[in-house]
Design a protein around this motif. Structure first.
Motif, mmCIF file in Angstrom:
data_model
loop_
_atom_site.group_PDB
_atom_site.id
_atom_site.type_symbol
_atom_site.label_atom_id
_atom_site.label_comp_id
_atom_site.label_asym_id
_atom_site.label_seq_id
_atom_site.Cartn_x
_atom_site.Cartn_y
_atom_site.Cartn_z
ATOM 1 N N TYR A 1 33.174 75.996 61.415
ATOM 2 C CA TYR A 1 33.902 74.736 61.639
ATOM 3 C C TYR A 1 33.233 73.885 62.720
ATOM 4 N N THR A 2 32.709 74.534 63.736
ATOM 5 C CA THR A 2 32.142 73.795 64.855
ATOM 6 C C THR A 2 30.773 73.212 64.542
ATOM 7 N N ASN A 3 29.958 73.943 63.770
ATOM 8 C CA ASN A 3 28.570 73.530 63.596
ATOM 9 C C ASN A 3 28.183 73.111 62.185
ATOM 10 N N PHE A 4 28.914 73.628 61.199
ATOM 11 C CA PHE A 4 28.511 73.369 59.820
ATOM 12 C C PHE A 4 29.636 72.742 59.000
ATOM 13 N N ALA A 5 30.545 72.034 59.677
ATOM 14 C CA ALA A 5 31.687 71.465 58.950
ATOM 15 C C ALA A 5 31.203 70.415 57.966
ATOM 16 N N ARG A 6 31.724 70.475 56.760
ATOM 17 C CA ARG A 6 31.321 69.514 55.733
ATOM 18 C C ARG A 6 32.547 68.836 55.195
ATOM 19 N N HIS A 7 32.348 67.614 54.789
ATOM 20 C CA HIS A 7 33.437 66.887 54.166
ATOM 21 C C HIS A 7 32.966 66.402 52.818
ATOM 22 N N SER A 8 33.895 66.429 51.859
ATOM 23 C CA SER A 8 33.487 66.030 50.510
ATOM 24 C C SER A 8 33.039 64.572 50.485
ATOM 25 N N LEU A 9 33.586 63.786 51.399
ATOM 26 C CA LEU A 9 33.173 62.384 51.439
ATOM 27 C C LEU A 9 32.405 62.094 52.721
ATOM 28 N N THR A 10 31.115 62.173 52.693
ATOM 29 C CA THR A 10 30.319 61.824 53.860
ATOM 30 C C THR A 10 30.081 60.320 53.852
ATOM 31 N N ASN A 11 29.478 59.822 54.900
ATOM 32 C CA ASN A 11 29.224 58.386 54.990
ATOM 33 C C ASN A 11 28.388 57.868 53.830
ATOM 34 N N GLU A 12 27.438 58.687 53.409
ATOM 35 C CA GLU A 12 26.580 58.246 52.312
ATOM 36 C C GLU A 12 27.379 58.027 51.036
ATOM 37 N N ASP A 13 28.224 59.034 50.735
ATOM 38 C CA ASP A 13 29.074 58.881 49.551
ATOM 39 C C ASP A 13 29.916 57.632 49.689
ATOM 40 N N PHE A 14 30.373 57.433 50.922
ATOM 41 C CA PHE A 14 31.264 56.323 51.212
ATOM 42 C C PHE A 14 30.572 55.011 50.877
ATOM 43 N N GLU A 15 29.326 54.888 51.280
ATOM 44 C CA GLU A 15 28.609 53.652 51.009
ATOM 45 C C GLU A 15 28.331 53.458 49.522
ATOM 46 N N LYS A 16 28.040 54.598 48.857
ATOM 47 C CA LYS A 16 27.787 54.524 47.422
ATOM 48 C C LYS A 16 28.964 53.933 46.668
ATOM 49 N N THR A 17 30.140 54.232 47.154
ATOM 50 C CA THR A 17 31.317 53.797 46.418
ATOM 51 C C THR A 17 31.863 52.460 46.902
ATOM 52 N N ALA A 18 31.137 51.850 47.808
ATOM 53 C CA ALA A 18 31.631 50.604 48.406
ATOM 54 C C ALA A 18 31.918 49.540 47.349
ATOM 55 N N GLN A 19 31.050 49.483 46.359
ATOM 56 C CA GLN A 19 31.184 48.486 45.305
ATOM 57 C C GLN A 19 32.497 48.675 44.538
ATOM 58 N N TYR A 20 32.643 49.891 44.073
ATOM 59 C CA TYR A 20 33.873 50.255 43.354
ATOM 60 C C TYR A 20 35.101 49.904 44.178
ATOM 61 N N GLN A 21 34.944 50.191 45.462
ATOM 62 C CA GLN A 21 36.044 50.034 46.374
ATOM 63 C C GLN A 21 36.495 48.586 46.522
ATOM 64 N N ARG A 22 35.510 47.693 46.594
ATOM 65 C CA ARG A 22 35.861 46.282 46.773
ATOM 66 C C ARG A 22 36.744 45.795 45.637
ATOM 67 N N ASN A 23 36.479 46.292 44.433
ATOM 68 C CA ASN A 23 37.310 45.902 43.304
ATOM 69 C C ASN A 23 38.710 46.486 43.420
ATOM 70 N N ALA A 24 38.720 47.761 43.797
ATOM 71 C CA ALA A 24 40.013 48.427 43.940
ATOM 72 C C ALA A 24 40.859 47.716 44.992
ATOM 73 N N LYS A 25 40.190 47.216 46.027
ATOM 74 C CA LYS A 25 40.860 46.525 47.124
ATOM 75 C C LYS A 25 41.697 45.357 46.660
ATOM 76 N N ARG A 26 41.158 44.623 45.722
ATOM 77 C CA ARG A 26 41.881 43.441 45.256
ATOM 78 C C ARG A 26 43.209 43.848 44.635
ATOM 79 N N GLN A 27 43.188 44.991 43.964
ATOM 80 C CA GLN A 27 44.431 45.497 43.401
ATOM 81 C C GLN A 27 45.386 45.895 44.515
ATOM 82 N N LEU A 28 44.809 46.567 45.503
ATOM 83 C CA LEU A 28 45.623 47.052 46.615
ATOM 84 C C LEU A 28 46.317 45.924 47.332
ATOM 85 N N ALA A 29 45.594 44.807 47.483
ATOM 86 C CA ALA A 29 46.104 43.698 48.280
ATOM 87 C C ALA A 29 47.484 43.282 47.807
ATOM 88 N N LYS A 30 47.750 43.500 46.536
ATOM 89 C CA LYS A 30 49.051 43.096 46.000
ATOM 90 C C LYS A 30 50.196 43.963 46.518
#
Lengths: 80, 517
Positions: free
Chosen positions: B330-359
């Motif tokens: 946990y201290t040295n090798f903790a991993r998360h399924s969504l790292t920053n890289e994944d996060f950036e990859k999905t940014a595009q998808y996300q912007r579209n989803a955002k418009r739905q969310l705004a409602k």
């Protein structure tokens, strides 16, 4: 004496100050961060470090370094 | 430096000091119970801070807590802050109920966590912080402590704060991909029980029976870690034949010689071997973790190899595997399924989803209107002076002058004709908070000096300070007062008051003396 040194170290860490600035006469509100919340953080840290427990009434009343030292020594059985 | 903000409906101030002392993040703590206003109000401390990460711990035992309020506030906030990650702690009711075995809170609890999971699935900015894992591992009573709740609205014990602090650090490291790359393992009494060169490869403790099982479980965990991408190296003071014999001939061994990217089996100091590994593998010594049962070896490596992590080895060998997962992985090798890289990859998808969310989002003014706030502002009297004195002593954030008064002093002000003392009571749809603020004004002919002006942090972020100041100024004007002055005493924690004075329209030349005329 050991308790006094350990307590000064806790005070210095909790209140972000130099341990040389703490003496027997130091009172609550004289240190910048020793406000009501600071008091709770201090009590929590002392309880853990010495494995003792202060009662809710004691926490409200322990307002100087000397009082805290005496109470801690009493609870750890090091009264002199 | 990344910016991390903290929101809660209970007092988590002790966490602030831990993060301040660690100095890894720029941090922002809002007073407790302001979480909703902080997310919704565009001018809040949180919105001005533009955080990279927001950690939210909400205690669901609190009466006013409603998961839907959290969801709508988070949706609104993430739309406005598309680069911010929300780290939200999952929920657990207190495992004590007067309803005993017909208590329904468990299904309610499950439903809340289901909604939180859904939020995280719908909104990629939302990550769930599994606080319940800590509670299961360490026990409810060791993490929570009622004493500090009654004294200062603090739910956690000191050790609870320590656990939360380290878990949150590990979690933040994992989503930033700040993890170690190489695990360097000793052999004798680390991968197996016994010494290969003395006991012989066939007599070592490794296998399904007895103590051997401890090392088997440990090896199995190490192999899992390797599958997650962690590199393994072997570092042992031995003749290579003795160690090779174990790997090649002892069929109980789970780890194979080929599992290691590099092996350093020799009589050189281990510190030199680690430096050599860094060179061969072209990785920094800071991305290494060194495991060895020998305290002397650990001390030398820790001392000679810059930045390497050298965890203590467990004294009780039966704890080896759990210790390794808890303290090392946990201290040295903790991993998360969504790292920053994944996060950036999905940014595009996300912007579209955002418009739905705004409602689905709500704005701050709607939120305030929905609270159905009722204020009662009046001159203080003999029924209120003790509470007012208490406010002057305890209020640190929204407090103009930070002057502390005793109840006798307050009573004295109330009785004097050249002083006015006001107090404000607050009630909303969730309940009555009683007196939450006060002000002391000194009158001198046609001018007035506001000596004290404060509000409890419980009600901050709801714009009631404007109503309170309106009332005071109107009341003073009605008395024929022409000039109103005040002196702001700046500290690290009451900056919000300065912002208020400026928004309210007070003028100043020195950021200390303000006037309104």
């Amino acid at each position: 004496m050991d308790t006094e040194i350990k307590l000064k170290e806790i005070f210095a860490e909790i209140f972000n100050t130099n341990k040389d600035k703490i003496n027997l006469k130091t009172k609550q509100n004289e240190l910048k961060e020793w406000d009501s919340l600071g008091q709770l953080r201090l009590m929590m840290a002392i309880e853990e470090k010495f494995d003792i427990s202060f009662s809710i009434e004691e926490i409200a009343g322990l307002t100087s370094f000397e009082m805290i030292l005496n109470k801690t020594e009493q609870k750890t059985g090091k009264t002199h | 430096m990344k910016k991390t903000a903290f929101l809660s409906n209970v007092n988590i101030d002790p966490l602030r000091h831990r993060f301040e002392n660690a100095g890894q993040y720029k941090i922002c703590f809002s007073g407790y119970n302001q979480w909703q206003a902080e997310m919704l109000d565009d001018n809040s401390q949180l919105n001005q801070f533009c955080p990279d990460y927001v950690f939210i711990y909400l205690n669901c035992d609190e009466k006013n807590f409603n998961i839907n309020d959290l969801i709508s506030a988070v949706q609104s906030f993430t739309v406005k802050n598309p680069d911010c990650r929300m780290i939200i702690s999952n929920f657990l009711f207190k495992p004590l109920s007067v309803h005993t075995y017909h208590d329904r809170s468990e299904s309610e609890n499950t439903e809340m966590n289901r909604k939180l999971n859904q939020l995280s699935a719908d909104n990629q900015q939302v990550l769930i912080f599994n606080f319940n894992r800590l509670i299961q591992l360490h026990g409810y009573n060791s993490i929570f402590d009622n004493k500090y709740w009654y004294l200062g609205r603090i739910k956690f014990s000191n050790s609870g704060f320590n656990l939360l602090f380290s878990e949150l650090n590990n979690f933040l490291n994992s989503i930033q991909g700040k993890v170690k790359k190489l695990l360097v393992l000793d052999a004798d009494n680390t991968l197996w029980g016994g010494v290969a060169a003395e006991d012989g490869w066939q007599n070592l403790q490794i296998g399904n029976e007895g103590i051997g099982r401890i090392y088997l479980d440990f090896q199995s965990t190490v192999i899992e870690l390797k599958k997650q991408g962690v590199l393994l190296a072997l570092c042992s003071k031995n003749y290579i034949e003795d160690v090779l014999n174990v790997f090649e001939n002892n069929t109980n061994m789970l780890l194979k010689w080929d599992d290691f990217v590099s092996t350093e089996v020799n009589w050189q100091p281990k510190s030199e071997n680690l430096l050599h590994l860094a060179e061969v593998l072209n990785i920094s010594t800071e991305s290494m973790v060194f495991i060895d049962d020998n305290a002397l070896e650990r001390a030398i490596v820790a001392n000679e190899v810059p930045g390497v992590a050298v965890p203590e080895f467990p004294k009780e060998i039966s704890t080896l595997n759990d210790w390794f997962i808890n303290e090392v992985v946990y201290t040295n090798f903790a991993r998360h399924s969504l790292t920053n890289e994944d996060f950036e990859k999905t940014a595009q998808y996300q912007r579209n989803a955002k418009r739905q969310l705004a409602k689905q989002t709500i704005n701050y003014d709607d939120y305030l209107r929905n609270l159905d706030i009722r204020l009662d502002i009046r001159s203080a009297d003999k029924t209120s002076y003790t509470r007012i004195a208490q406010l002057t002593q305890k209020t640190n954030q929204f407090n103009l002058s930070l002057k502390r008064y005793t109840d006798i002093e307050i009573l004295n002000f109330i009785e004097r004709t050249d002083y006015l003392v006001y107090c404000i009571s607050y009630e909303d749809k969730f309940g009555n908070e009683g007196i939450v603020g006060c002000s002391i004004v000194k009158i001198e002919n046609s001018s007035a000096e506001i000596d004290s002006f404060m509000l409890s942090c419980r009600v901050l972020g709801r714009k009631i300070e404007f109503s309170f100041m309106d009332y005071i100024i109107k009341s003073l004007k009605n008395r024929g007062i022409e000039r109103i002055n005040l002196h702001y005493c700046a500290t690290e924690r009451n900056i919000i008051l300065k912002t208020f004075l400026e928004n309210y329209g007070f003028n100043t030349n020195d950021n200390s003396h303000y006037k309104n005329y």
